[in-house]
Design a protein around this motif. Structure first.
Motif, PDB file in Angstrom:
ATOM      1  N   ILE A 117      10.347   0.586 -12.744  1.00 25.51           N
ATOM      2  CA  ILE A 117      11.811   0.486 -12.806  1.00 25.51           C
ATOM      3  C   ILE A 117      12.387   0.031 -11.473  1.00 25.51           C
ATOM      4  N   THR A 118      11.896   0.608 -10.382  1.00 23.89           N
ATOM      5  CA  THR A 118      12.422   0.285  -9.044  1.00 23.89           C
ATOM      6  C   THR A 118      11.836  -1.003  -8.468  1.00 23.89           C
ATOM      7  N   ARG A 119      10.867  -1.608  -9.192  1.00 24.56           N
ATOM      8  CA  ARG A 119      10.178  -2.796  -8.684  1.00 24.56           C
ATOM      9  C   ARG A 119       9.660  -2.536  -7.272  1.00 24.56           C
ATOM     10  N   PHE A 120       8.912  -1.471  -7.193  1.00 24.86           N
ATOM     11  CA  PHE A 120       8.436  -0.953  -5.911  1.00 24.86           C
ATOM     12  C   PHE A 120       7.658  -2.002  -5.109  1.00 24.86           C
ATOM     13  N   ARG A 121       6.929  -2.852  -5.793  1.00 26.64           N
ATOM     14  CA  ARG A 121       6.063  -3.808  -5.109  1.00 26.64           C
ATOM     15  C   ARG A 121       6.847  -4.771  -4.223  1.00 26.64           C
ATOM     16  N   ARG A 122       8.127  -4.972  -4.536  1.00 23.58           N
ATOM     17  CA  ARG A 122       8.945  -5.858  -3.705  1.00 23.58           C
ATOM     18  C   ARG A 122       9.229  -5.274  -2.330  1.00 23.58           C
ATOM     19  N   LEU A 123       9.069  -3.961  -2.188  1.00 21.54           N
ATOM     20  CA  LEU A 123       9.364  -3.309  -0.910  1.00 21.54           C
ATOM     21  C   LEU A 123       8.156  -3.248   0.022  1.00 21.54           C
ATOM     22  N   LEU A 124       7.007  -3.741  -0.429  1.00 23.42           N
ATOM     23  CA  LEU A 124       5.792  -3.582   0.356  1.00 23.42           C
ATOM     24  C   LEU A 124       5.839  -4.339   1.676  1.00 23.42           C
ATOM     25  N   GLU A 125       6.683  -5.364   1.757  1.00 24.71           N
ATOM     26  CA  GLU A 125       6.806  -6.072   3.040  1.00 24.71           C
ATOM     27  C   GLU A 125       7.648  -5.284   4.041  1.00 24.71           C
ATOM     28  N   PHE A 126       8.225  -4.164   3.605  1.00 20.79           N
ATOM     29  CA  PHE A 126       8.958  -3.260   4.490  1.00 20.79           C
ATOM     30  C   PHE A 126       8.246  -1.898   4.457  1.00 20.79           C
ATOM     31  N   PRO A 127       7.209  -1.708   5.272  1.00 20.12           N
ATOM     32  CA  PRO A 127       6.338  -0.520   5.173  1.00 20.12           C
ATOM     33  C   PRO A 127       7.069   0.819   5.265  1.00 20.12           C
ATOM     34  N   ILE A 128       8.061   0.920   6.155  1.00 14.94           N
ATOM     35  CA  ILE A 128       8.767   2.201   6.311  1.00 14.94           C
ATOM     36  C   ILE A 128       9.530   2.545   5.036  1.00 14.94           C
ATOM     37  N   ARG A 129      10.273   1.573   4.494  1.00 16.78           N
ATOM     38  CA  ARG A 129      11.013   1.809   3.255  1.00 16.78           C
ATOM     39  C   ARG A 129      10.057   2.141   2.112  1.00 16.78           C
ATOM     40  N   ALA A 130       8.953   1.390   2.040  1.00 15.67           N
ATOM     41  CA  ALA A 130       7.978   1.633   0.977  1.00 15.67           C
ATOM     42  C   ALA A 130       7.367   3.026   1.100  1.00 15.67           C
ATOM     43  N   GLY A 131       7.071   3.436   2.347  1.00 15.33           N
ATOM     44  CA  GLY A 131       6.505   4.766   2.554  1.00 15.33           C
ATOM     45  C   GLY A 131       7.466   5.868   2.161  1.00 15.33           C
ATOM     46  N   LEU A 132       8.730   5.719   2.511  1.00 14.01           N
ATOM     47  CA  LEU A 132       9.727   6.732   2.159  1.00 14.01           C
ATOM     48  C   LEU A 132       9.944   6.801   0.652  1.00 14.01           C
ATOM     49  N   LEU A 133      10.067   5.615   0.023  1.00 13.02           N
ATOM     50  CA  LEU A 133      10.253   5.612  -1.425  1.00 13.02           C
ATOM     51  C   LEU A 133       9.010   6.154  -2.133  1.00 13.02           C
ATOM     52  N   GLY A 134       7.832   5.843  -1.611  1.00 20.57           N
ATOM     53  CA  GLY A 134       6.607   6.377  -2.186  1.00 20.57           C
ATOM     54  C   GLY A 134       6.565   7.889  -2.114  1.00 20.57           C
ATOM     55  N   ALA A 135       7.061   8.449  -0.999  1.00 21.26           N
ATOM     56  CA  ALA A 135       7.111   9.910  -0.863  1.00 21.26           C
ATOM     57  C   ALA A 135       8.059  10.514  -1.902  1.00 21.26           C
ATOM     58  N   VAL A 136       9.187   9.830  -2.129  1.00 22.72           N
ATOM     59  CA  VAL A 136      10.138  10.297  -3.139  1.00 22.72           C
ATOM     60  C   VAL A 136       9.504  10.257  -4.530  1.00 22.72           C
ATOM     61  N   LEU A 137       8.784   9.185  -4.809  1.00 24.89           N
ATOM     62  CA  LEU A 137       8.119   9.058  -6.109  1.00 24.89           C
ATOM     63  C   LEU A 137       7.078  10.165  -6.296  1.00 24.89           C
ATOM     64  N   ASP A 138       6.282  10.398  -5.276  1.00 20.48           N
ATOM     65  CA  ASP A 138       5.240  11.428  -5.358  1.00 20.48           C
ATOM     66  C   ASP A 138       5.871  12.808  -5.571  1.00 20.48           C
ATOM     67  N   PHE A 139       6.904  13.093  -4.787  1.00 19.62           N
ATOM     68  CA  PHE A 139       7.572  14.401  -4.892  1.00 19.62           C
ATOM     69  C   PHE A 139       8.205  14.586  -6.270  1.00 19.62           C
ATOM     70  N   SER A 140       8.893  13.550  -6.757  1.00 18.43           N
ATOM     71  CA  SER A 140       9.553  13.667  -8.061  1.00 18.43           C
ATOM     72  C   SER A 140       8.532  13.780  -9.192  1.00 18.43           C
ATOM     73  N   SER A 141       7.400  13.074  -9.075  1.00 19.34           N
ATOM     74  CA  SER A 141       6.372  13.142 -10.108  1.00 19.34           C
ATOM     75  C   SER A 141       5.699  14.511 -10.130  1.00 19.34           C
ATOM     76  N   ASN A 142       5.454  15.082  -8.938  1.00 19.11           N
ATOM     77  CA  ASN A 142       4.919  16.437  -8.882  1.00 19.11           C
ATOM     78  C   ASN A 142       5.910  17.438  -9.471  1.00 19.11           C
ATOM     79  N   SER A 143       7.179  17.225  -9.178  1.00 24.82           N
ATOM     80  CA  SER A 143       8.213  18.109  -9.726  1.00 24.82           C
ATOM     81  C   SER A 143       8.245  18.016 -11.247  1.00 24.82           C
ATOM     82  N   CYS A 144       8.081  16.781 -11.771  1.00 29.15           N
ATOM     83  CA  CYS A 144       8.048  16.589 -13.224  1.00 29.15           C
ATOM     84  C   CYS A 144       6.866  17.329 -13.841  1.00 29.15           C
ATOM     85  N   GLU A 145       5.724  17.276 -13.174  1.00 23.17           N
ATOM     86  CA  GLU A 145       4.545  17.991 -13.690  1.00 23.17           C
ATOM     87  C   GLU A 145       4.776  19.504 -13.671  1.00 23.17           C
TER      88      GLU A 145
END
Length: 422
Positions: free
Chosen positions: A101-129
Motif C-alpha cells: 500500500i505504501t509502495r515501500f520500495r520507492r523509499l529505498l533510495e532514502f535509507p533513513i526514511r526507509a529504516g524508520l518506516l520499516g520500524a513502524v511496519l514491524d511494530f504495527s505488524s507485531n501489534s496486529c499479531e
C-alpha cells in the motif's frame, strides 16, 4: 514464471527456518525471530513479485511448518498447534500489505526514511499479531516495557535489513560501474582503430587529389602533342600504389571494427595513459609475456584529441611489448615542459638495429610480417609520426640499445586544448 516461483519458495523456506531462531519475550508463543528479518529483506529485494503474494505465501507456510514441527516433536495436538501459530500469519500478511500500500520500495533510495518506516511496519505488524492472539484468548499483559521492547526490536531489525540491502546495492553498483568502465575502455580502443582508418582515408584522399592533378597535366601535354617525360607516368603509378596499400590497410582494419559505434568525449591525459597501459597489459598477457608496466603521469590536462593520442600511445607501447622477447619492463612517462606535453616510452626490449634506426619513420618500412609474408596492417611509426605532425608535434627515437629503447613524443599543449573538428 518459474523463476518467480523459485524465488518465493526459497524465501518462504528461509523465513520459516530462520523463524525458529527466536526468543519468546512474554512467556507466550509470541516470538521475535530472525525469520522476520529474512522476510523483510526478501520483500524489498525482489521487485518483480507482489509483496502481498509473498506475505500470504509466507504466512500460510509458516503456520504449516510450525504445526509440522509440533506434530513431529509431540509438543501439542493439531488443533492446539493451529490456534497457537495461526496468529503468526497476521504478522507476515499485515507487513506485506502495508509494504504494498505504501509502495515501500520507492523509499529505498532514502535509507533513513526507509529504516524508520520499516520500524513502524514491524511494530504495527507485531501489534496486529498480539491483538489476534488476545482475541483468541491468550493471556498476557501489555505494559509500557513490553511496548518499548517491541519498538526496540522493530528499529533494530528494520535498520539492519535496510543497511544490509544497501550494502548489496552498493556492491552491485560498484560491479556495474567497473563493467561499464571496462566497456567504455573497450569502445575507446575500438574507436581509436576507427580513427586510424579515417587517418588513412584522409591520406588517400590527398594522394588521389595529387594523382588527379598530375593525370590532368599529363593529359593536357599529350593533347597538345608535347613530349612527355616518363617520370610523370611513374609518379602517378607510385601514388596509385601508395593508395592501394592504404586501402588494403583500411579494409583489414575495418573488417575487425565493422558495426561498432563511435564514442567521443573529452578525457584527461592521465586517464588515456591508464587505458593504454591496461590494454597492453592484456596484450602482453595474450602473447604470454611477463612485462611489468610503470606509469608516471601527473598531468592535469584534458583533450578532445582522444583517438589521436590513443593511436600514437597505443602504437608505441604495443611496439614496446612486441620488442620484449619473454619478460621485461615498460615505462610510460608523461610530463609538461613549458608549453609542450612530453611523452616518453621506454622498454627493456632487444632494441632497434642501427641500420634500421634511420628508416623506421619512412613510408612502407616495417619489420613485422605474418606467416604468409604479408606486411603488418598496424598503424606503424610512419603514420604515428603523421598523426603527431597533424597536432604540430614531433616524435623521435631518443636512444636504442639492447635493454633500453626510448621514444619521445612532443606535442604543444595549445593543440591539445584546441577543440577537435568534426
Amino acid at each position: 514464471m518459474r523463476e518467480r516461483l523459485l524465488i518465493v519458495t526459497i524465501l518462504i523456506l528461509a523465513t520459516a527456518f530462520f523463524g525458529e531462531m527466536k526468543i519468546n519475550p512474554f512467556n507466550s508463543p509470541f516470538r521475535f525471530s530472525l525469520g522476520s528479518a529474512i522476510f523483510f529483506f526478501g520483500l524489498i529485494s525482489f521487485e518483480m513479485i507482489s509483496p502481498l503474494f509473498i506475505g500470504i505465501c509466507a504466512g500460510c507456510f509458516v503456520i504449516g511448518f510450525r504445526i509440522a514441527l509440533d506434530m513431529l516433536t509431540g509438543q501439542a495436538a493439531l488443533s492446539d498447534s493451529f490456534f497457537t501459530h495461526a496468529p503468526a500469519a497476521c504478522y507476515y500478511i499485515n507487513f506485506a500489505l502495508i509494504v504494498q500500500i505504501t509502495r515501500f520500495r520507492r523509499l529505498l533510495e532514502f535509507p533513513i526514511r526507509a529504516g524508520l518506516l520499516g520500524a513502524v511496519l514491524d511494530f504495527s505488524s507485531n501489534s496486529c499479531e498480539l491483538l489476534f492472539r488476545y482475541l483468541l484468548g491468550e493471556s498476557f499483559i501489555v505494559t509500557y516495557q513490553v511496548m518499548m521492547v517491541m519498538l526496540l526490536f522493530a528499529i533494530l531489525r528494520s535498520f539492519c535489513v535496510i543497511g544490509l540491502y544497501n550494502i548489496f546495492v552498493m556492491k552491485h553498483l560498484r560491479t556495474l560501474g567497473e563493467a561499464r568502465q571496462q566497456e567504455l575502455e573497450r569502445l575507446m580502443m575500438i574507436n581509436t582503430g576507427l580513427y586510424e582508418e579515417t587517418f588513412y582515408l584522409q591520406k588517400s584522399m590527398t594522394y588521389l587529389e595529387e594523382i588527379t592533378r598530375k593525370s590532368y597535366e599529363l593529359y593536357s601535354h599529350l593533347m597538345e602533342g608535347e613530349k612527355v617525360k616518363p617520370h610523370a607516368a611513374l609518379y602517378i603509378a607510385e601514388h596509385i600504389h601508395e593508395v592501394k596499400k592504404d586501402v588494403q590497410r583500411i579494409f583489414a582494419g575495418l573488417s575487425k571494427l565493422i558495426g561498432q559505434q563511435p564514442l567521443r568525449r573529452r578525457l584527461p591525459i592521465n586517464e588515456l595513459c591508464g587505458m593504454v597501459v591496461r590494454a597492453n597489459e592484456k596484450y602482453a598477457e595474450l602473447l604470454g609475456k611477463k612485462i611489468q608496466f610503470a606509469q608516471t603521469c601527473h598531468v592535469d590536462l584534458s583533450t578532445d584529441h582522444v583517438y589521436a593520442l590513443l593511436s600514437v600511445l597505443n602504437n608505441l607501447v604495443a611496439n614496446a611489448v612486441e620488442a620484449i622477447p619473454t619478460s621485461g619492463s615498460i615505462h610510460l612517462q608523461v610530463e609538461l615542459q613549458q608549453s609542450n606535453l612530453i611523452v616518453e616510452v621506454t622498454d627493456s626490449g632487444i632494441g632497434i638495429a642501427k641500420e634500421d634506426a634511420d628508416w623506421i619513420f619512412q613510408p612502407g618500412f616495417t619489420t613485422k610480417y605474418d606467416q604468409q609474408g604479408n606486411p603488418s596492417t598496424g598503424i606503424g611509426l610512419t603514420h604515428a609520426r603523421d598523426i603527431v605532425q597533424s597536432l604540430h608535434g614531433h616524435i623521435q627515437l631518443v636512444s636504442s640499445n639492447p635493454g633500453q629503447t626510448t621514444f619521445r613524443l612532443t606535442i604543444p599543449t595549445s593543440q591539445l586544448l584546441r577543440k577537435e573538428e568534426m
